[in-house]
Design a protein around this motif. Sequence first.
Motif, mmCIF file in Angstrom:
data_model
loop_
_atom_site.group_PDB
_atom_site.id
_atom_site.type_symbol
_atom_site.label_atom_id
_atom_site.label_comp_id
_atom_site.label_asym_id
_atom_site.label_seq_id
_atom_site.Cartn_x
_atom_site.Cartn_y
_atom_site.Cartn_z
ATOM 1 N N ASN A 100 0.816 -1.215 0.000
ATOM 2 C CA ASN A 100 0.000 0.000 0.000
ATOM 3 C C ASN A 100 0.850 1.266 0.000
ATOM 4 O OD1 ASN A 100 0.733 -0.842 2.698
ATOM 5 N ND2 ASN A 100 -0.620 0.746 3.484
ATOM 6 N N THR A 147 -9.638 -2.005 4.836
ATOM 7 C CA THR A 147 -9.173 -0.691 5.303
ATOM 8 C C THR A 147 -9.325 -0.581 6.815
ATOM 9 O OG1 THR A 147 -9.762 0.347 3.184
ATOM 10 C CG2 THR A 147 -9.546 1.795 5.090
ATOM 11 N N LEU A 262 -10.043 10.836 4.641
ATOM 12 C CA LEU A 262 -9.314 11.798 3.808
ATOM 13 C C LEU A 262 -10.229 12.926 3.343
ATOM 14 C CD1 LEU A 262 -7.263 9.262 1.641
ATOM 15 C CD2 LEU A 262 -6.355 10.784 3.402
ATOM 16 N N SER A 284 -3.268 5.902 8.488
ATOM 17 C CA SER A 284 -3.550 4.558 7.984
ATOM 18 C C SER A 284 -4.081 4.660 6.561
ATOM 19 C CB SER A 284 -4.579 3.857 8.886
ATOM 20 O OG SER A 284 -4.877 2.563 8.406
ATOM 21 N N TYR A 285 -3.357 4.060 5.601
ATOM 22 C CA TYR A 285 -3.757 4.152 4.204
ATOM 23 C C TYR A 285 -4.077 2.766 3.628
ATOM 24 C CZ TYR A 285 -3.752 5.077 -0.768
ATOM 25 O OH TYR A 285 -4.127 5.159 -2.094
ATOM 26 N N THR A 286 -5.265 2.566 3.250
ATOM 27 C CA THR A 286 -5.790 1.378 2.578
ATOM 28 C C THR A 286 -5.404 0.076 3.295
ATOM 29 O OG1 THR A 286 -3.972 1.215 0.939
ATOM 30 C CG2 THR A 286 -5.872 2.578 0.364
#
Length: 339
Positions: A100, A147, A262, A284-286
């Motif tokens: 990611n 996610t 976001l 925290s991204y994806t």
Amino acid sequence: MYSCPMKALVYTANEEMTYRDEPPPRPGPGDALIAIDSVGICGSDMHAYLGHDARRTPPLILGHEAVGTVMQGPQSGQKVLLNPLITCGKCRDCLGGRQNLCAQRDLIGMVRPGAFAEQIAIPERNLIPLPPGMDAHKAALTEPAATALHAVALAEKSLARSISETRALVIGGGSVGLLCALILQDKGVGEVHLAETNALRRDAVRDRGGWRGDGLRVFDPLADRPAAAVFDVVFDAVGGATTRTTSVQCIRPGGVIVHIGLLNAEGELDVRAMTLQEITFIGSYTYTPNDLRIALGKLHSGALGELGWLEQRPLANGARAFKNLLQGKCPAPKIILKI
């Protein structure tokens, strides 16, 4: 073979989605051709729809939370989940299991066409077979579930105690926020507070969210502000200036804030307060491919409930679904479009 047009829901202008004929995809080397069955409307799709995402330029087929059937090749006929993150597979992050964070990552529905369509071309390595008998519309929830799972896993690494012993606040009652709460329940967290400003969605989460017992409190943060400095962990599934401020106000000394949403980059963080109280703030991204597989298994096993809060609509009615979401008239935390 690829000359006949396909139907697609296209982002054609700000606050405008158009259901129309589009040229079918032309798979390249290593690509699979997928007949889409079900695809969810994500918050990032709404972000683009409002013209708030410079990366997504109309006309563009959005949609990345998708499930379909392989149309050709060795896997022909296999029902699959699409991993929408397309990465290089060669960099340090990819080889280290953090795909990611790949600097060359792409996402279907961002520059390349997405899954609000009858068909899509995507690399074969991005396909995950569905468990036998799993409903496609439930499997389409895997991307937001992954996610949420990824965010909870990041929190676990930084908490000073077992997550099952914590008091948690989740901000945002969309699918990622609700799934965060359900994953926390699956991990033994007995007290979760979920903040949601939309009354219709609060009722849907409260009545059909799938929480076992009375450990989930759903409330309106505008009318009932959460108490200060009482939560061990906070998940911000909105990502706005107000929710970031609320996160810092609500977290206990030594606690962990996980920032998932976001919505915008406005506002300020009280970094001094965070420093004095040793607050951990995590972006925290994806998800990783492993997060997707684990989330798919949890959805299939029923670990995250019966998922009665999903709403299904035909792709042809997708433009109305976007308007309903914009107007706050949709109680469901997630709309799944069926092709």
